[in-house]
Every structure is written in C-alpha cells, then in structure tokens.
Write a protein that holds these residues in place. Structure first.
Motif, short mmCIF file in Angstrom:
data_model
loop_
_atom_site.label_atom_id
_atom_site.label_comp_id
_atom_site.label_asym_id
_atom_site.label_seq_id
_atom_site.Cartn_x
_atom_site.Cartn_y
_atom_site.Cartn_z
N MET A 216 57.76 122.32 92.17
CA MET A 216 56.82 122.19 91.06
C MET A 216 57.45 122.62 89.74
O MET A 216 57.19 122.04 88.69
N ARG A 217 58.30 123.65 89.79
CA ARG A 217 58.97 124.08 88.55
C ARG A 217 59.90 122.97 88.06
O ARG A 217 59.98 122.70 86.85
N THR A 218 60.61 122.32 88.97
CA THR A 218 61.46 121.20 88.58
C THR A 218 60.62 120.08 87.98
O THR A 218 60.99 119.48 86.96
N GLN A 219 59.48 119.78 88.60
CA GLN A 219 58.62 118.73 88.08
C GLN A 219 58.10 119.06 86.69
O GLN A 219 57.97 118.16 85.84
N SER A 220 57.79 120.33 86.44
CA SER A 220 57.29 120.68 85.11
C SER A 220 58.37 120.45 84.06
O SER A 220 58.09 119.97 82.95
N LEU A 224 58.29 117.83 80.90
CA LEU A 224 58.58 118.28 79.53
C LEU A 224 59.81 117.59 78.95
O LEU A 224 60.23 117.90 77.84
N ARG A 225 60.42 116.68 79.73
CA ARG A 225 61.63 115.96 79.34
C ARG A 225 62.83 116.89 79.16
O ARG A 225 63.77 116.59 78.43
N GLU A 226 62.78 118.01 79.83
CA GLU A 226 63.92 118.93 79.83
C GLU A 226 64.75 118.62 81.07
O GLU A 226 64.80 119.38 82.04
N TYR A 227 65.42 117.47 81.05
CA TYR A 227 66.05 116.92 82.24
C TYR A 227 67.25 117.75 82.71
O TYR A 227 67.45 117.93 83.92
N THR A 228 68.03 118.25 81.77
CA THR A 228 69.17 119.07 82.15
C THR A 228 68.69 120.33 82.86
O THR A 228 69.26 120.75 83.87
N GLN A 229 67.63 120.95 82.33
CA GLN A 229 67.09 122.15 82.96
C GLN A 229 66.52 121.83 84.33
O GLN A 229 66.66 122.62 85.27
N ALA A 230 65.89 120.66 84.47
CA ALA A 230 65.33 120.28 85.76
C ALA A 230 66.42 120.20 86.83
O ALA A 230 66.24 120.68 87.96
N VAL A 231 67.55 119.61 86.46
CA VAL A 231 68.66 119.53 87.42
C VAL A 231 69.15 120.92 87.79
O VAL A 231 69.38 121.23 88.97
N TRP A 252 64.40 121.44 103.21
CA TRP A 252 65.75 121.14 102.71
C TRP A 252 65.84 119.71 102.20
O TRP A 252 66.41 119.44 101.14
N ALA A 253 65.26 118.77 102.94
CA ALA A 253 65.30 117.37 102.54
C ALA A 253 64.52 117.13 101.25
O ALA A 253 64.94 116.35 100.39
N ASN A 254 63.37 117.79 101.09
CA ASN A 254 62.60 117.64 99.86
C ASN A 254 63.39 118.13 98.65
O ASN A 254 63.38 117.51 97.58
N LEU A 255 64.08 119.24 98.80
CA LEU A 255 64.89 119.76 97.71
C LEU A 255 66.02 118.79 97.37
O LEU A 255 66.31 118.54 96.20
N ALA A 256 66.67 118.25 98.40
CA ALA A 256 67.75 117.29 98.15
C ALA A 256 67.22 116.04 97.46
O ALA A 256 67.87 115.49 96.55
N ALA A 257 66.05 115.57 97.89
CA ALA A 257 65.47 114.38 97.27
C ALA A 257 65.11 114.64 95.81
O ALA A 257 65.31 113.78 94.94
N TRP A 258 64.59 115.84 95.53
CA TRP A 258 64.23 116.13 94.14
C TRP A 258 65.46 116.32 93.25
O TRP A 258 65.41 116.03 92.06
N GLU A 259 66.55 116.78 93.83
CA GLU A 259 67.77 116.82 93.02
C GLU A 259 68.19 115.40 92.64
O GLU A 259 68.53 115.12 91.48
#
Length: 397
Positions: A216-220, A224-231, A252-259
C-alpha cells in the motif's frame, strides 16, 4: 533466470484485500452488577450469553463470537431495560466482534448505543474506542473522502492504546486501501506508516499484513507520481522480506509483481516521447539490484543462478491477451507466473503466484505462457528448469 516482457503502463489501479487475523479484546463486565436481573434460563441471561462469547473468543471462532456478542447485548437491552452498567460493555463487544467478522453494516447500531450509554454512565467503556469502531464501519460501508478522513481522526485517538490484537492493524490496512480508492494518497501513506508501527508492536511475525501494508505504501507513492520513491520502497520491502519462504509464497510473489509494476510505470512515464518521436529513455534514475542481491532474493539453488535460460523465438508477450471483460473498467494489469520446463525447454506447467489487480490477468498470462518454449543450456539439472515471468500490460483506450 527471469524475463520481464514489459508493456507501456501509465497507471496501476489495485485493490489488495486480505482477511486479517485478529483476537478481540472484550470490554470487561462489572462483577458488582452481573447478578442483577439474571433469569435462570441461559437464553434470557445476558451474562450467561457473555460467557458463550468468551468461550468462542478463546477458541478463535469469529463467527460464533460475533453471534454470541450480539445476542448478549440484545438480551441485556431486553432484560435490563438500560439499567445495568454492563450494557455499554455488551454493546461495545457486539460492535467489536461484528467488525472482526467483517460484518461492517451491522456495527453502527451497537457502536452508537455504546456511545450513548457511556455518555449516561461515564467509565463503563471507552468512548474513543467505540467512536473508532463506528468510524471504521462507516468507512467500510461508504468509502467517501469524508468517511476516510473521519476514520483517520478516530484512529489517531486510539493509537498506542495498548490493544493486544490485530483489529487496529487491519483497520489501518483497510483505511489505506480506501484512501487510495478516493485519491487521498498522503493520508494512505500516513495510515500505512502507523499500521506498520502497530503490527511491529503486536505481531512482528505476521508477514501477510505487513507485506500488504508495504505494498500500500508503494501504491501511495505511485498515485502521488513519485515513481522513483515507489521503486525504492518496494525494493526495501523485498529486501526486508527476503527470499521466498515456500515453493508458493504469495507474499513474496506480490512484492515481486509490484516491483515490476513500479518499474513499468516509471519507464512509461519517462519513456519515448510519441509527439516528438524522441527515443530517449530516462533510465538509471531508479535503484537497481546487484547481481548478488537478485540471486539472494530469488531463492534459486546456487547451481541454478548462473545458468542462461532464454526464451526461444521472438521476444515479447506472444499469446498473452488482455482480458476482454476488464477493458470496460481497467486499462492495466499484470501477473507473476512461474513456468516449469521439460528437458527440451517446453513449458509443462505455469503457476500464477500473483495477479494485479484481479485474477483475470493471471489467467490470461498463464494461458499464453503455457505455449512458450525456452533455450536451455546442455545438462540443465531438473531443479533449474524453472523460469519466473513477470508480465505487465496495458490496453490503449
């Protein structure tokens, strides 16, 4: 040994839901009042019904617990006529248990009743906790900005309340998810951070809810279009989680997919410029894994890590179709699929480990990958004939 056939992705809308495990903390009843007007028949005895509730709580039976708590409260209303100080606690327990059972539409009535009784007889229960349950239920029933903001205020009032269950942590997760749905990105991030503190306090080994909060933190950040921070955030989450804990580790798979999703969105945002025809891509601004880190996170046997396994034929996502029905509502999706190969490199089984944001995307990716074939080095051991494929794709509309 992984391939990421990336498509241009301008956004990912994901609704990650999970059933959090929680252990309710009942409101204590006053021993001085438990004998007042208690008929002999258990069905007419609020205290006897409360004991049924306690037994269900001890068993971890959420359904039986919520039913007994509601019955104890309703019986207390009928028998005690509002004249027993324990009635506020019974109403609170009914609201609490219904929230644990995800019966949010039924929570407001006992929560409001508990608040009214507490106002009449202060000290019979905690008004801040009852107000929190009411705000939580209102948000879950109607996910408006106003209800998310009201929930945020009510949750702050019970932060660090010393509860020993996961209801508050799960509420933070639900609040962050709902905040993202109504585009309150910074509120979502704040709720995630407070949720992580609460999980660390009551259940630091609960990997499911912690992983969901980190996603969820990555999605936020993406919203916010803070793409570098999301990665960077999803990499931090993956680093913290480490290699897969089991052959089919969904977290683990969900985290890999979100990366993969975060990187695809970043590349789409800073990729070629169609109006000018520019082919300049803005790579190199996001964090990258070292070869050693990637190998450690993969969970692959050491003898498999240096093998070069490549897709045979043309690159790209041949055979993978965007789910037609999803085009009506969504324009992006993806999946993390584990392909098992025979000695000739043909895919003999493809397991969907994660799908974003709906299962249909995993089904579509799985169907296409089933027909793929790979080039294997000579004498590739059977345990190394596995390829993880992350597919992110979009529909132009």
């Amino acid at each position: 040994m992984s391939q990421r056939p990336a498509f241009g992705v301008s956004a990912i809308i994901a609704l990650l839901t999970m059933a959090g495990v929680a252990h309710a903390q009942p409101a204590a009843l006053s021993s001085a009042s438990t004998t007042q007007s208690s008929p002999a028949a258990p069905s007419d005895d609020p205290i006897a019904l409360y004991r049924v509730y306690e037994a269900a709580l001890a068993r971890g039976d959420t359904k039986a617990m919520s039913e007994a708590a509601v019955l104890a409260w309703q019986t207390g209303e009928r028998v005690w006529k509002g004249n027993n100080p324990n009635l506020a606690g019974l109403a609170f327990n009914a609201a609490w248990s219904l929230a644990l059972a995800n019966r949010f539409a039924e929570v407001p009535e006992p929560a409001r009743r508990s608040l009214a009784l507490i106002a009449q007889k202060p000290g019979t229960a905690d008004p801040k906790e009852a107000a929190f349950l009411l705000a939580y239920a209102d948000m879950m029933v109607t996910n408006s900005k106003a209800n998310v903001q009201a929930f945020n205020v009510a949750a702050k009032a019970v932060d660090n309340a010393g509860w020993n269950d996961l209801l508050l942590s799960r509420a933070y997760l639900d609040g962050a998810r709902t905040a993202l749905e109504v585009s309150l990105s910074r509120t979502a991030r704040d709720l995630v951070d407070r949720g992580l503190v609460e999980v660390a306090r009551v259940a630091p080994k609960n990997e499911s809810i912690c992983t969901a909060l980190l996603i969820m933190r990555t999605q936020s950040s993406l919203q916010l279009r803070e793409y570098t921070q999301a990665v960077s955030e999803v990499m931090e989450a993956r680093r913290s989680y480490g290699p897969p804990r089991a052959e089919r580790d969904v977290n683990w798979a969900n985290l890999a997919a979100w990366e993969a999703a975060s990187r695809a969105i970043y590349e789409s945002a800073y990729g070629p410029n169609p109006p000018t025809g520019s082919r300049i891509r803005s790579f190199g601004n996001t964090a990258e894994w070292t070869k050693e880190e990637r190998a450690a996170l993969s969970g692959q046997p050491k003898e498999c890590q240096d093998l070069e396994i490549s897709r045979a034929g043309r690159g790209g996502p041949q055979g993978i179709e965007f789910p037609v029905k999803e085009r009506r509502e969504l324009y992006a999706g993806g999946a993390y699929v584990r392909a098992h190969l025979d000695s000739g490199g043909k895919v003999i089984k493809a397991d969907v480990l994660a799908a974003l944001p709906r299962p249909a995307f995993g089904t579509a990716a799985q169907a296409g990958i089933q027909n793929w074939r790979y080039e294997l080095p000579a004498n590739t051991p059977p345990q190394c004939r596995v390829v993880d494929v992350t597919v992110m794709y979009a529909f132009e509309r």
